[in-house]
Write a protein that holds these residues in place. Structure first.
Motif: not given
Length: 289
Positions: A8-9, A13-15, A19-24, A59-60
Motif C-alpha cells: 500500500w505504500y 496501490r495507494m488509490e 477506496a477501501l477507506l472511503l467504502q468503509a 493514508l492517515v
C-alpha cells in the motif's frame, strides 16, 4: 480494521487503499485500525522506510478527510515475541518517529503501542509499555494511547490502569469460543484441529450464557479501575455459518455497548471480513434481549 497490504505504500496501490477507506466510511464505520508491519519494510533500507512513513501520513490524512478516526496499531507481535531486545528497539524507533509525525492536533489519531505482546514479551511487557507511554508523551501530549495486556490481550490479560496517566485507553480482544470463531482457520498452526471444523453454529442459550459470564470479567476490571475500555478486536472467520456470524458479532457488540465500550471489528476485507455487514450487526445488537 484494515490489514496492511505490504504494497500500500507504493503509489500503485495507494488509490486502492483509499477506496477501501472511503467504502468503509460510506458503510457507516467511524474508525479504522491500521495493522502496521514496518520491520520488513525497514530491511529495504532508509529510502524504503522513509517512503513507507510518508505514505502512512498520506493514508492517515486521507482517512481523516473522509471522517475516519485512524488507530495506528503496531502489529509486530510475532517479531516481538521472538526477540525481546529487538522488540524494544523496534517499538522505540517506531513510536519515536510516528508520535512525532502525528503530534499536530489536526490529526484524528490514537496510538496502539503493540498488538498482542506474545512470546518473550509476555514477561517483559509490564515493564516496557510504561516506557513507551513516556516516549510517546515526550513527542505528543494530545492523542490517546491504547494499551493491551500481555499475550493475546484477552479480557483476563488486562493490566491495571494507571491513575496518574491521562488519555490512556485499555484494550482487550475477544474470540470465544475459538471452535466457532476460528473454524476452518487452516493458517493456525498452533491449533490444527480448527482447520477441519465446519458448520459449527452459535446462538444457543448456553452460548449466550457463556458470553455473559465472560463479560462479567470486564465488569470486574471496571469496578477496580477508572479508565476507558476498548474492544480492539473481535470477529468470526468467513467459513463459519453466515447467519451465525452475524448473531455472534451482534451479541458481542451489544455486550460492549451496554457497558459503554467502543469496539472494532477484525477485520474489514480479509478472512474475517465484514464488508457490507455493519447494518446487520448494528440491527442485531439492538434486537438482542
Amino acid at each position: 480494521m484494515l490489514s496492511e497490504n505490504k504494497l500500500w505504500y507504493q503509489n500503485s496501490r495507494m488509490e486502492e487503499t483509499k477506496a477501501l477507506l472511503l467504502q468503509a466510511r460510506q458503510e457507516g464505520f467511524r474508525s479504522i485500525r491500521l495493522n502496521l508491519f514496518p520491520a520488513a519494510v525497514a530491511e529495504g533500507g532508509v529510502d524504503a522506510i522513509d517512503a513507507w512513513y510518508q505514505s502512512l501520513r498520506v493514508l492517515v490524512t486521507y482517512g481523516n478527510s473522509v471522517g475516519l478516526h485512524m488507530i495506528i496499531d503496531l502489529h509486530e507481535s510475532n517479531r516481538c515475541g521472538v526477540d525481546a531486545s529487538e522488540c524494544r528497539r523496534l517499538t522505540t524507533d517506531f513510536w519515536s518517529r510516528t508520535a512525532g509525525m502525528f503530534s499536530d492536533t489536526r490529526f484524528d489519531v490514537s496510538y496502539e503501542l503493540l498488538n498482542e505482546p506474545k512470546g518473550e514479551m509476555v514477561s517483559q511487557w509490564g515493564a516496557l509499555y510504561p516506557q513507551l507511554i513516556k516516549l510517546v508523551r515526550s513527542k505528543d501530549r494530545h492523542h490517546s494511547i491504547i494499551v493491551g495486556g500481555k499475550g493475546y490481550s484477552t479480557i483476563w490479560d488486562l493490566p491495571p490502569a494507571d491513575p496518574d496517566q491521562e488519555r490512556i485507553i485499555y484494550t482487550f480482544h475477544y474470540y470465544n469460543p475459538m471452535s466457532f470463531t476460528h473454524q476452518g482457520a487452516d493458517w493456525l498452526k498452533a491449533h490444527p484441529s480448527l482447520a477441519e471444523r465446519r458448520n459449527i453454529g452459535w446462538g444457543s442459550y448456553a452460548d449466550r450464557t457463556r458470553l455473559a459470564i465472560d463479560f462479567r470479567s470486564v465488569d470486574g476490571w471496571r469496578s477496580r479501575n477508572d479508565a476507558p475500555l476498548f474492544l480492539g478486536e473481535f470477529g468470526v472467520f468467513k467459513r463459519a455459518p453466515a447467519e451465525d456470524r452475524v448473531v455472534w458479532l451482534s451479541s458481542v457488540a451489544r455486550m460492549s455497548e451496554e457497558r459503554g465500550i467502543t469496539w472494532c471489528l477484525f477485520d474489514y476485507e480479509g478472512g474475517f471480513g465484514v464488508e457490507g455487514l455493519l447494518p446487520a450487526i448494528q440491527k442485531g445488537a439492538r434486537r438482542q434481549p
